[in-house]
Write a protein that holds these residues in place. Sequence first.
Motif, PDB file in Angstrom:
ATOM      1  N   ARG A  40       1.012  -1.368  -0.113  1.00  0.00           N
ATOM      2  CA  ARG A  40      -0.400   0.373   0.016  1.00  0.00           C
ATOM      3  C   ARG A  40       0.630   1.225  -0.208  1.00  0.00           C
ATOM      4  O   ARG A  40       0.572   2.664  -0.094  1.00  0.00           O
ATOM      5  CB  ARG A  40      -0.718   0.006   0.812  1.00  0.00           C
ATOM      6  CG  ARG A  40      -2.148  -1.425   1.261  1.00  0.00           C
ATOM      7  CD  ARG A  40      -2.706  -1.479   3.044  1.00  0.00           C
ATOM      8  NE  ARG A  40      -3.195  -2.700   2.624  1.00  0.00           N
ATOM      9  CZ  ARG A  40      -3.279  -3.521   2.817  1.00  0.00           C
ATOM     10  NH1 ARG A  40      -1.781  -4.418   2.879  1.00  0.00           N
ATOM     11  NH2 ARG A  40      -3.402  -4.693   2.810  1.00  0.00           N
ATOM     12  N   ARG A  95       1.935   1.569  -5.306  1.00  0.00           N
ATOM     13  CA  ARG A  95       0.694   2.787  -5.206  1.00  0.00           C
ATOM     14  C   ARG A  95       1.874   3.768  -5.887  1.00  0.00           C
ATOM     15  O   ARG A  95       2.601   4.742  -5.708  1.00  0.00           O
ATOM     16  CB  ARG A  95       0.165   3.051  -3.936  1.00  0.00           C
ATOM     17  CG  ARG A  95      -0.750   3.265  -3.870  1.00  0.00           C
ATOM     18  CD  ARG A  95      -1.803   4.294  -2.599  1.00  0.00           C
ATOM     19  NE  ARG A  95      -3.155   3.278  -2.512  1.00  0.00           N
ATOM     20  CZ  ARG A  95      -3.971   3.265  -1.695  1.00  0.00           C
ATOM     21  NH1 ARG A  95      -2.191   2.027  -1.272  1.00  0.00           N
ATOM     22  NH2 ARG A  95      -4.405   2.968  -1.537  1.00  0.00           N
ATOM     23  N   SER A  96       0.966   4.363  -7.191  1.00  0.00           N
ATOM     24  CA  SER A  96       1.687   5.600  -8.074  1.00  0.00           C
ATOM     25  C   SER A  96       0.690   6.206  -7.672  1.00  0.00           C
ATOM     26  O   SER A  96      -0.170   6.281  -6.637  1.00  0.00           O
ATOM     27  CB  SER A  96       0.830   5.260  -9.797  1.00  0.00           C
ATOM     28  OG  SER A  96      -0.526   5.774  -9.389  1.00  0.00           O
ATOM     29  N   GLU A 130      -1.081   8.965  -8.707  1.00  0.00           N
ATOM     30  CA  GLU A 130      -2.232   8.770  -8.328  1.00  0.00           C
ATOM     31  C   GLU A 130      -3.809   8.407  -7.805  1.00  0.00           C
ATOM     32  O   GLU A 130      -4.672   8.201  -7.275  1.00  0.00           O
ATOM     33  CB  GLU A 130      -2.721   8.585  -9.956  1.00  0.00           C
ATOM     34  CG  GLU A 130      -2.706   9.615 -11.179  1.00  0.00           C
ATOM     35  CD  GLU A 130      -0.539   8.512 -12.157  1.00  0.00           C
ATOM     36  OE1 GLU A 130      -0.258   7.981 -11.063  1.00  0.00           O
ATOM     37  OE2 GLU A 130      -0.083   9.779 -12.879  1.00  0.00           O
ATOM     38  N   GLU A 131      -2.462   7.202  -6.889  1.00  0.00           N
ATOM     39  CA  GLU A 131      -3.514   6.527  -6.308  1.00  0.00           C
ATOM     40  C   GLU A 131      -3.265   6.680  -5.286  1.00  0.00           C
ATOM     41  O   GLU A 131      -3.984   5.652  -4.152  1.00  0.00           O
ATOM     42  CB  GLU A 131      -2.808   4.110  -6.797  1.00  0.00           C
ATOM     43  CG  GLU A 131      -3.238   4.248  -8.179  1.00  0.00           C
ATOM     44  CD  GLU A 131      -2.403   3.166  -8.622  1.00  0.00           C
ATOM     45  OE1 GLU A 131      -2.840   1.696  -9.081  1.00  0.00           O
ATOM     46  OE2 GLU A 131      -1.567   2.945  -8.119  1.00  0.00           O
ATOM     47  N   VAL A 156      -6.468   6.800  -3.242  1.00  0.00           N
ATOM     48  CA  VAL A 156      -7.902   6.117  -3.535  1.00  0.00           C
ATOM     49  C   VAL A 156      -7.894   4.972  -2.814  1.00  0.00           C
ATOM     50  O   VAL A 156      -6.507   4.475  -1.924  1.00  0.00           O
ATOM     51  CB  VAL A 156      -7.341   5.160  -5.106  1.00  0.00           C
ATOM     52  CG1 VAL A 156      -8.371   4.223  -5.939  1.00  0.00           C
ATOM     53  CG2 VAL A 156      -6.928   6.398  -6.314  1.00  0.00           C
ATOM     54  N   ASN A 178      -8.193   1.630  -0.687  1.00  0.00           N
ATOM     55  CA  ASN A 178      -6.912  -0.045  -0.912  1.00  0.00           C
ATOM     56  C   ASN A 178      -8.699  -0.597  -0.818  1.00  0.00           C
ATOM     57  O   ASN A 178      -7.683  -1.369  -2.059  1.00  0.00           O
ATOM     58  CB  ASN A 178      -7.347  -0.250   0.703  1.00  0.00           C
ATOM     59  CG  ASN A 178      -6.409   0.524   2.092  1.00  0.00           C
ATOM     60  OD1 ASN A 178      -4.901   1.578   0.930  1.00  0.00           O
ATOM     61  ND2 ASN A 178      -5.998   0.785   2.676  1.00  0.00           N
ATOM     62  N   GLU A 199     -10.227  -0.874  -3.725  1.00  0.00           N
ATOM     63  CA  GLU A 199     -10.125  -0.436  -5.136  1.00  0.00           C
ATOM     64  C   GLU A 199      -9.047  -0.071  -5.668  1.00  0.00           C
ATOM     65  O   GLU A 199      -8.561  -1.023  -7.573  1.00  0.00           O
ATOM     66  CB  GLU A 199     -11.025   1.457  -4.982  1.00  0.00           C
ATOM     67  CG  GLU A 199     -10.423   1.869  -6.836  1.00  0.00           C
ATOM     68  CD  GLU A 199     -11.481   3.018  -6.706  1.00  0.00           C
ATOM     69  OE1 GLU A 199     -11.444   3.691  -8.670  1.00  0.00           O
ATOM     70  OE2 GLU A 199     -11.967   3.321  -5.933  1.00  0.00           O
ATOM     71  N   TYR A 200      -7.882  -0.275  -5.383  1.00  0.00           N
ATOM     72  CA  TYR A 200      -6.404   0.494  -5.262  1.00  0.00           C
ATOM     73  C   TYR A 200      -5.534  -1.568  -5.660  1.00  0.00           C
ATOM     74  O   TYR A 200      -5.485  -1.723  -6.620  1.00  0.00           O
ATOM     75  CB  TYR A 200      -5.526   0.710  -4.016  1.00  0.00           C
ATOM     76  CG  TYR A 200      -3.837   0.476  -4.580  1.00  0.00           C
ATOM     77  CD1 TYR A 200      -3.424   0.751  -5.656  1.00  0.00           C
ATOM     78  CD2 TYR A 200      -3.512  -0.600  -3.592  1.00  0.00           C
ATOM     79  CE1 TYR A 200      -1.979   0.473  -5.520  1.00  0.00           C
ATOM     80  CE2 TYR A 200      -2.160  -0.780  -3.579  1.00  0.00           C
ATOM     81  CZ  TYR A 200      -1.735  -0.619  -4.700  1.00  0.00           C
ATOM     82  OH  TYR A 200      -0.363  -0.883  -5.022  1.00  0.00           O
ATOM     83  N   ARG A 220      -8.127  -2.756  -8.914  1.00  0.00           N
ATOM     84  CA  ARG A 220      -7.313  -2.410 -10.208  1.00  0.00           C
ATOM     85  C   ARG A 220      -5.892  -2.683 -10.680  1.00  0.00           C
ATOM     86  O   ARG A 220      -5.667  -3.271 -11.417  1.00  0.00           O
ATOM     87  CB  ARG A 220      -6.958  -0.878 -10.066  1.00  0.00           C
ATOM     88  CG  ARG A 220      -7.983   0.207 -10.014  1.00  0.00           C
ATOM     89  CD  ARG A 220      -7.686   1.717 -10.234  1.00  0.00           C
ATOM     90  NE  ARG A 220      -9.085   2.518 -10.172  1.00  0.00           N
ATOM     91  CZ  ARG A 220      -8.679   3.643 -10.007  1.00  0.00           C
ATOM     92  NH1 ARG A 220      -7.585   4.506  -9.423  1.00  0.00           N
ATOM     93  NH2 ARG A 220      -9.723   4.856  -9.566  1.00  0.00           N
ATOM     94  N   ARG A 221      -5.300  -2.849  -9.373  1.00  0.00           N
ATOM     95  CA  ARG A 221      -3.901  -4.009  -9.397  1.00  0.00           C
ATOM     96  C   ARG A 221      -4.598  -5.721 -10.458  1.00  0.00           C
ATOM     97  O   ARG A 221      -3.362  -5.537 -11.110  1.00  0.00           O
ATOM     98  CB  ARG A 221      -3.558  -3.469  -8.717  1.00  0.00           C
ATOM     99  CG  ARG A 221      -2.988  -2.225  -8.637  1.00  0.00           C
ATOM    100  CD  ARG A 221      -1.633  -1.854 -10.057  1.00  0.00           C
ATOM    101  NE  ARG A 221      -1.303  -0.617  -9.361  1.00  0.00           N
ATOM    102  CZ  ARG A 221      -0.205  -0.467  -9.358  1.00  0.00           C
ATOM    103  NH1 ARG A 221       0.614  -1.237  -9.926  1.00  0.00           N
ATOM    104  NH2 ARG A 221       0.489   0.593  -9.575  1.00  0.00           N
TER     105      ARG A 221
END
Length: 309
Positions: free
Chosen positions: A213, A240-241, A243-244, A247, A249, A251-252, A255-256
């Motif tokens: 995270r 995490r980028s 942009e993330e 966001v 956790n 959803e993060y 997405r990955r």
Amino acid sequence: MSAYGHQMEREYSAQSLSGNGGSDGDSHYMMETGFYMTSVAATIFIGAIVTVGVLMITLLITLTVMLQSCQSRNAGVIENEKLSYDYNTCKSLGLHAELNNLEASQFPTICKVLAVQYIEEGQYARDLNSTVVVVENHFKTVNPPDDGLDVVLMDIDDIFSSNPQYDNLLLQGYDQYGCSNCIGDAKHLKLQSVLRIFTKLHARGWPLILLSRKPERRRNTTINHLLSAGYRDWSLLIMRSEEELHVDNYEYFARRRIALQKEGFRIAGIISSRYDALTGPNCGKLVFKLPNPIYCIFEDRNVNMDTAI
């Protein structure tokens, strides 16, 4: 017969009775009712009364002790039932806390006390070992395909800490409940258990993707900690980028996982102690939940993501 004659006869009869009784040579007792008892019988009678009295006192003492014992057992049963009720209640609260990301302040004090006992009394270590055995037994029965696209995802965030200040915060939380070593013990157990899983899966040829995270800018620090903890040759480290960072956790991670599957990877399993990495879409074939007694119990959920473990 004259009155004088009658009186003489009565005196003679009384003397005769007295003389006959004394000729026996034995002492006797004469009751007003006319009941006679020898000294031997009287001794036996008195002894019997004393014996019965002693037996009654003994019985009374025995009954008193038995009553106190029953009361103690009943009190113990009630206390155990209360502890069981508290434990089950706190377990339910902990489940919802992990699923809904609740604050530690929403937990009653008894739950924090039980969390400490869970670690100190060794149940956490037993539960952790049981979960590790389940993971190992499953992957003993399956082999990764030769194309290298079947992967296992492993959450690394609660294995070790890179922030001494945050560790001190957690230690203070444990100190309040009489367990100054619980944080270190729990983290060491988890570190060893996850490393054991990592090592065995790697030896069987499974590609391992590590999830974090933490933000991408902490990659070098995270890698150094992984290497110092004994981790080697993982396939990918996901962080995490920029942009993330804001966001959620859940959803993060979702997405990955979707991104990995679009790249052709097949998720054979996910291993984590937190539900945000284990729930949601595209979780693959199996998920393995490691026990986590300290999540939402002592952690400050408002700690900045850049510094949290």
